[in-house]
Design a protein around this motif. Sequence first.
Motif, PDB file in Angstrom:
ATOM      1  N   THR A  62     -10.055   6.950   7.222  1.00 50.73           N
ATOM      2  CA  THR A  62      -8.975   6.031   6.857  1.00 50.73           C
ATOM      3  C   THR A  62      -8.436   5.367   8.123  1.00 50.73           C
ATOM      4  OG1 THR A  62      -7.078   7.522   7.125  1.00 50.73           O
ATOM      5  CG2 THR A  62      -8.288   7.658   5.035  1.00 50.73           C
ATOM      6  N   ASP A  63      -7.504   4.451   7.930  1.00 50.19           N
ATOM      7  CA  ASP A  63      -6.858   3.771   9.054  1.00 50.19           C
ATOM      8  C   ASP A  63      -5.600   4.481   9.528  1.00 50.19           C
ATOM      9  OD1 ASP A  63      -5.201   3.276   6.903  1.00 50.19           O
ATOM     10  OD2 ASP A  63      -5.156   1.088   7.161  1.00 50.19           O
ATOM     11  N   SER A  66      -4.102   4.263  13.107  1.00 51.22           N
ATOM     12  CA  SER A  66      -3.499   3.000  13.546  1.00 51.22           C
ATOM     13  C   SER A  66      -2.152   2.733  12.892  1.00 51.22           C
ATOM     14  CB  SER A  66      -4.450   1.833  13.237  1.00 51.22           C
ATOM     15  OG  SER A  66      -4.591   1.654  11.829  1.00 51.22           O
ATOM     16  N   ARG A  67      -1.690   3.650  12.071  1.00 54.69           N
ATOM     17  CA  ARG A  67      -0.451   3.455  11.326  1.00 54.69           C
ATOM     18  C   ARG A  67       0.694   4.158  12.054  1.00 54.69           C
ATOM     19  NH1 ARG A  67      -1.848   2.024   5.968  1.00 54.69           N
ATOM     20  NH2 ARG A  67       0.394   1.998   5.575  1.00 54.69           N
ATOM     21  N   ARG A 103     -12.113   3.777   5.609  1.00 49.91           N
ATOM     22  CA  ARG A 103     -13.049   3.329   6.638  1.00 49.91           C
ATOM     23  C   ARG A 103     -14.370   4.073   6.459  1.00 49.91           C
ATOM     24  NH1 ARG A 103     -11.175   0.760  11.009  1.00 49.91           N
ATOM     25  NH2 ARG A 103     -12.888   1.604  12.261  1.00 49.91           N
ATOM     26  N   ASP A 117     -14.503  -2.003   5.888  1.00 50.16           N
ATOM     27  CA  ASP A 117     -13.390  -1.181   6.371  1.00 50.16           C
ATOM     28  C   ASP A 117     -12.057  -1.885   6.121  1.00 50.16           C
ATOM     29  OD1 ASP A 117     -15.101   0.760   7.239  1.00 50.16           O
ATOM     30  OD2 ASP A 117     -14.787   0.424   9.391  1.00 50.16           O
ATOM     31  N   GLY A 118     -11.076  -1.096   5.699  1.00 46.65           N
ATOM     32  CA  GLY A 118      -9.722  -1.599   5.542  1.00 46.65           C
ATOM     33  C   GLY A 118      -9.444  -2.325   4.242  1.00 46.65           C
TER      34      GLY A 118
END
Length: 343
Positions: A62-63, A66-67, A103, A117-118
């Motif tokens: 997952t993202d 970046s969170r 992702r 992705d995303g």
Amino acid sequence: MRAHGSPLVIGHRGACGYRPEHTRQAYELAFQLGADFVEPDIVATKDGVLVLRHENEISGTTDVASRSEFANKRTTKEVDGVPVTGWFTEDFTWAELSTLRCRERLGAFRQASASFDGQYPIMRLTHLFDLVDHLAETTDRELGVVAEIKHATYFESIGLPLDELFADELQQLGWQDEPNRLVIESFEKGVLRKVRERGIRGTRIYLIEHEGAAFDLVARDGEDAVSYADEIGEVGMYGLATRQGLDAIDGISVDKSLLLDASAESGTTDLVDRAHAVGLAVFTWTLRPENKFLTTPFRTEGEKGSFGHWQNEFRTIMSSGVDGVFADHPDLALVVRDAVASQ
């Protein structure tokens, strides 16, 4: 469940060779490409919602990294005796987790999948069963689910018993009595028993690693835990096959390295024959066409992400008489299955 004939083709986490794993789009595509069943990996959120992720640690799928709003949730835990650092599903509510986007875990080798992705959210288990029911109405094929319960001993230790959560969700969905469409698998036999105790009827498959021992046995017996190797040895295999009542299992699912033997004339070991002789079905994982994942005799020169002699490896595995294969690219597995069946 098909047995001792053409193997079931199971979309491994969907069609994860083409779309990020465990997304709705990966599962839909797997069935569109002809998969018989699909396989979700099941873990839990803080508030007891079952979600589909390869592991409960989600930084690679997952993202989340970046969170910034979730930066404080990064931590280190011991999962099945191994220290793991990252972000964990059990530290998120479903409302929080649903804001993340998926992702491709193998992006270095799966650029086509990584290009998405995303774009897709995480799925709940209930979403997948609803999807399968919907798609089943549009085809005359019987579509099914191979549900893998992950890290059951660990989740129980933190107050999230996956057997109870799984049984509750299946009963609400009307999937509690679907032995032909539902396979339940785990690397721990204990959770298979507990799910059956809760009234869930499905084919029960015991997952077998090429080394080590089941963590529920390690947690109970420590260094005296019976190894996976012993469990599928001559004596152990008979013991698995003769388990009775709630402890009974229907088959095993093994790392493909336990089936392949380049020194044998057939190219395979006798594991499938031994299991069938005592009445156990055999699944194997994972059929992947890239050089990185093929066994050495089937690799070609070139990049790790390039396709090697995948048809030869797939054919060797399917010719062993195996009952089910997990494939990242279900369409490729079907090409070989059809070829083997026509011989």
